[in-house]
Write an enzyme that holds these catalytic residues in place. Sequence first.
Site, PDB file in Angstrom:
ATOM      1  N   ASP A   1      -4.100  -6.623   6.442  1.00  0.00           N
ATOM      2  CA  ASP A   1      -5.339  -6.215   5.772  1.00  0.00           C
ATOM      3  C   ASP A   1      -6.253  -7.194   5.683  1.00  0.00           C
ATOM      4  O   ASP A   1      -7.710  -7.459   6.021  1.00  0.00           O
ATOM      5  CB  ASP A   1      -5.394  -5.213   4.469  1.00  0.00           C
TER       6      ASP A   1
ATOM      7  N   ASP B   1      -0.973 -17.783   2.749  1.00  0.00           N
ATOM      8  CA  ASP B   1      -1.827 -18.513   2.309  1.00  0.00           C
ATOM      9  C   ASP B   1      -2.198 -19.553   3.434  1.00  0.00           C
ATOM     10  O   ASP B   1      -3.239 -20.028   3.441  1.00  0.00           O
ATOM     11  CB  ASP B   1      -1.462 -19.145   1.085  1.00  0.00           C
TER      12      ASP B   1
ATOM     13  N   ASP C   1      -9.654  -9.291   8.393  1.00  0.00           N
ATOM     14  CA  ASP C   1     -11.173  -9.518   7.987  1.00  0.00           C
ATOM     15  C   ASP C   1     -11.371 -10.781   8.046  1.00  0.00           C
ATOM     16  O   ASP C   1     -12.582 -11.211   8.597  1.00  0.00           O
ATOM     17  CB  ASP C   1     -11.301  -8.727   6.604  1.00  0.00           C
TER      18      ASP C   1
ATOM     19  N   TYR D   1       0.877  -1.172  -0.143  1.00  0.00           N
ATOM     20  CA  TYR D   1       0.111   0.105   0.116  1.00  0.00           C
ATOM     21  C   TYR D   1       0.907   1.221  -0.044  1.00  0.00           C
ATOM     22  O   TYR D   1       0.211   2.461  -0.156  1.00  0.00           O
ATOM     23  CB  TYR D   1      -0.908  -0.064   1.312  1.00  0.00           C
TER      24      TYR D   1
ATOM     25  N   LYS E   1       5.349 -14.056   2.946  1.00  0.00           N
ATOM     26  CA  LYS E   1       5.764 -14.968   1.772  1.00  0.00           C
ATOM     27  C   LYS E   1       7.277 -15.000   1.638  1.00  0.00           C
ATOM     28  O   LYS E   1       7.611 -14.974   0.456  1.00  0.00           O
ATOM     29  CB  LYS E   1       4.758 -14.705   0.578  1.00  0.00           C
TER      30      LYS E   1
END
Length: 363
Positions: A250, A226, A254, A139, A194
């Site tokens: 982020d 993942d 959620d 971001y 990752k």
Amino acid sequence: MSKKYQIATIEGDGIGPEVTQATMQVLDEACGKGGLHFEMLDGGANHYVKSGHVLPEDTFDACRRMDAILHGAAGMPGIVYPDGTEVGNDLHLRLRFRLDLYANVRPIKLLPGVLSPLRAFENGGIDYVIIRENTEGLYASRGAGVLLRDEFASDSLIITRKGTERVAKFAFELARKRRGAQADGKARVTVCDKANILRAYAFFRAVCDDVHRDFSDVEIDYAYADAITVHLLKRPDFYDVIVAENMFGDIISDLGAATVGGMGISPSGEIGDQHALFQGAHGSAPDIAGQNLASPVATILSAVMMLRWLGDKHGDAGITQAGDRIEAAVGKVLAEKIAVPRDLGGQASCTEMTEAVCKELAA
């Protein structure tokens, strides 16, 4: 409370004014009238339409000057910049970067009386915190990516040693303060990345390892982004504190919120060394705005985070206790079904939820 605190308050758009007013009512009940001074400030998508400014300079100056920031929600459908990005999101993004709010704190906690889709963990087995690095990562390319002849687009992933060190330190310090993971009571920080694929994430992990050397009392753990989406569903009780790059944080925050009842009851804080902003993790929900249907729970619990942050920063046990009382009151209201918001299957209005929490505080 040892002092009167000045709270920069931005109601924003959609349900923002409703949940903010509800939270102010609860805070007044818990802290006493006059314990907090709410300075009402302009900002958000609707204000942008009227003035051309999503975050007016006088609002920013007040946010920088005051003790903490309480925000309702921002954003309205169709109100976008020329490049198509949402205007509403830009409000807290500008505050985030200009005030250097580098740690996005998302508690994932199953509240009393709330039905989790993870049936095996319904008796309080979910209680961890995700720390999302808030100013770097993918971001960091916001507004600076490349779109070439409508054929090629790219954004850069930015990881710095300074940015990673400070958010990792924040995560390890938080783990020291908590009671450990639900499964085994161990203080643990899980690094989500990752590192097996991209050098940027391998660097993120290596810097977290460097920081861990000063926290030998806290266990360090690793999970690929993942794989952790599976682990958060299968064994959420293993986690204590998770630290992640901006985009990964982020996404998984959620997911975590969905396991404990959804965004409508999920709080968040954006915290730096000097400043902090608190708001519910949900959006502005314009489809139900002005109808007294919104749940104020996420914003109320965000205010609990605000009180605890103020208590830590100022050594004020009284305001910390006020936050504890609010959390306990919300828990009792939900556990005993005194009032249940619509997003949790009940019929309680925003007003009814607020009044129920205030009544428990006054008891």
